[in-house]
Design a protein around this motif. Structure first.
Motif, PDB file in Angstrom:
ATOM      1  N   PRO A  35       1.062  -1.422  -0.127  1.00 49.36           N
ATOM      2  CA  PRO A  35       0.020   0.144  -0.230  1.00 49.36           C
ATOM      3  C   PRO A  35       0.666   1.368   0.017  1.00 49.36           C
ATOM      4  CG  PRO A  35       0.075  -1.511   2.068  1.00 49.36           C
ATOM      5  CD  PRO A  35       1.005  -2.488   1.330  1.00 49.36           C
ATOM      6  N   ILE A  38       1.656   1.587  -4.857  1.00 49.60           N
ATOM      7  CA  ILE A  38       1.375   0.907  -5.511  1.00 49.60           C
ATOM      8  C   ILE A  38       1.319   0.722  -6.955  1.00 49.60           C
ATOM      9  CG2 ILE A  38      -1.459   0.473  -6.504  1.00 49.60           C
ATOM     10  CD1 ILE A  38      -1.784   1.016  -3.563  1.00 49.60           C
ATOM     11  N   TYR A  53      -5.898  -6.853   3.384  1.00 46.99           N
ATOM     12  CA  TYR A  53      -6.094  -5.528   2.836  1.00 46.99           C
ATOM     13  C   TYR A  53      -5.974  -4.489   4.468  1.00 46.99           C
ATOM     14  CZ  TYR A  53      -8.937  -1.237   2.002  1.00 46.99           C
ATOM     15  OH  TYR A  53      -9.883   0.021   2.380  1.00 46.99           O
ATOM     16  N   ARG A  60      -4.004   2.388   4.932  1.00 45.66           N
ATOM     17  CA  ARG A  60      -5.565   2.045   3.985  1.00 45.66           C
ATOM     18  C   ARG A  60      -5.691   2.901   3.956  1.00 45.66           C
ATOM     19  NH1 ARG A  60     -11.126  -0.115   6.372  1.00 45.66           N
ATOM     20  NH2 ARG A  60     -10.217  -2.343   7.220  1.00 45.66           N
ATOM     21  N   ALA A  63      -3.501   3.405   0.353  1.00 47.92           N
ATOM     22  CA  ALA A  63      -4.650   2.918  -0.713  1.00 47.92           C
ATOM     23  C   ALA A  63      -5.481   3.241  -1.059  1.00 47.92           C
ATOM     24  CB  ALA A  63      -4.736   1.034   0.252  1.00 47.92           C
TER      25      ALA A  63
END
Length: 457
Positions: A35, A38, A53, A60, A63
């Protein structure tokens, strides 16, 4: 060493589907997912397990930032919902035609899988429930898509069944072979994805239906059915709820599709003026009117499929309600049988109790020497008790089988007897009939006499 472990924790496996160099085939690979940086193919589907995830926090957010998704979508509030849809459009403000150059969508659908029953001819798919204790598994599928002008498509899919990539790649092969995927369409890669989601929704509904049908056929032990029916009812309620949310999500997606397609021209620029207005004809994309209509109509077909699945899920709920009602009725019948048995036993022993009280204890006594003595008249007890018991049981059975008819007849007789002139009308009617008979006999006799005299003359 600690830094290496940290980097390994950040890099997690993902499954990537991307078009091959030939254009009509799709390839699958499993690179690492980082993440922090990317790097994805220009056109791809990316699958991440729930464990892979990134957790709520900075990683997060990074991402989601790559897919241009609002930060709030990554919060716990959104990830506790049973469905949502959102989109964000970017336009080229410097273009005279205000051309769309970017589209981001995010949506969420839930699928609840229960453990399948014994092998069925219509269910030869894998078992999706690994946890033996729970007996079910939630797939909280969340999808993020990014489209950049003219044909860059990247789709991130989180938390799906294990065979989702394999099933999706089969659909993509067919769509590519029939040239159904137009990467100039910002929503082109949604179609096959939604098709596969519908497939899993169908499996989910059927795997709830199969145990329901098993219950209906076996009519299990009444006392043990409630816990199992309660559990299946909970699954059926969840199935209806998430299907309703998925239908609303697809309706929102359809509205987004209409808005996006309306912003695209239906044909490429042809005249010099149109080419000049478009600045660069080689990069000006268009979607034909046929393509737009077919895409919209197919999306309506997908919504129709889910609506019918929703009806089947609602039917499962109603059938489970019927099973619960049937179980309650069976329990009531069992209770009635128990009460009848108790009443029968009471009637069996009631005469004996009565006559024992009546005769007191004179049939049995202790002698002066302490020995137990039985009266020689003991046969009187049995002669009176046994016939009385048999008579009461017979009367009880007659009453039990004909109680309604007996009560109805008694009410009619009582009503007739209590009428004020009932007996008098019966007596008068009987008297009138007697008088009429006497008159008829007298007239007959006179006719005979008259006939004889007439014959004499």
């Amino acid at each position: 060493m600690i830094s290496d472990r940290h980097n390994m924790a950040l890099r997690r496996k993902m499954t990537v589907l991307q078009p091959s160099s030939k254009g009509r085939e799709w390839e699958m690979s499993t690179p690492d997912f980082d993440p922090e940086s990317i790097n994805l193919p220009r056109q791809c589907y990316v699958f991440l397990d729930r464990e892979n995830y990134p957790d709520i926090g900075v990683r997060r957010d990074r991402a989601l930032e790559y897919f241009k998704v609002p930060v709030f979508v990554g919060t716990k509030t959104c990830f506790d919902l049973n469905g949502f849809f959102g989109s964000q459009v970017t336009y080229d403000e410097t273009s005279p035609q205000n051309r769309m150059i970017g589209l981001t969508t995010w949506f969420r659908v839930l699928i609840k899988m229960v453990r399948k029953v014994d092998s069925k001819h219509h269910d030869n798919l894998p078992e999706y429930v690994v946890d033996e204790k729970k007996g079910y598994r939630w797939f909280e599928t969340t999808v993020f898509t990014r489209w950049d002008y003219p044909d860059k498509h990247q789709v991130l899919i989180v938390d799906t069944p294990l065979d989702f990539p394999d099933q999706l790649i089969c659909l993509l092969h067919k769509a590519s072979a029939s040239e159904k995927i137009n990467f100039y369409d910002p929503l082109a890669m949604h179609t096959s994805l939604i098709d596969q989601i519908i497939v899993y929704s169908d499996i989910s509904v059927w795997r709830i239906r199969d145990p329901v049908r098993q219950m209906e056929r076996s009519r299990m032990r009444t006392g043990a059915i409630f816990s199992e029916v309660h559990e299946m009812s909970r699954h059926a309620i969840h199935s209806s709820e998430v299907l309703e949310a998925t239908i609303d999500t697809l309706k929102d997606l359809q509205r987004c599709r209409t808005m996006v397609h309306d912003s695209f021209p239906s044909r490429a620029p042809s005249t010099v003026a149109e080419v000049s207005a478009a600045k660069d004809v080689t990069t000006t994309t268009h979607l034909t009117q046929t393509y737009k209509h077919q895409a919209s109509q197919y999306a309506q077909f997908q919504i129709s499929l889910l609506k019918n699945l929703k009806l089947r899920a609602d039917s499962n709920r109603e059938r489970l309600k019927n099973e619960i009602n049937t179980a309650f009725n069976n329990l009531t019948m069992q209770d009635n049988s128990v009460l009848k048995s108790i009443a029968l036993l009471t009637m069996v022993f009631l005469p004996a109790t009565f006559f024992s009280s009546l005769f007191s204890t004179t049939f049995f006594s202790y002698g002066d020497d302490g020995e137990w003595q039985v009266s020689g008249k003991m046969w009187i007890y049995w002669v009176t008790t046994l016939p009385a018991t048999i008579l009461i049981v017979i009367l009880w059975r007659v009453w039990l089988g004909n109680s309604d008819a007996i009560i109805t007849g008694w009410k009619q007789a009582k009503k007739w007897a209590l009428e004020e002139q009932g007996w008098k009308r019966l007596w008068r009617k009987h008297g009138k009939e007697n008088q009429q008979m006497i008159k008829e006999e007298g007239a007959t006799e006179m006719n005979h006499v008259t006939g004889r005299h007439t014959g004499t003359f």
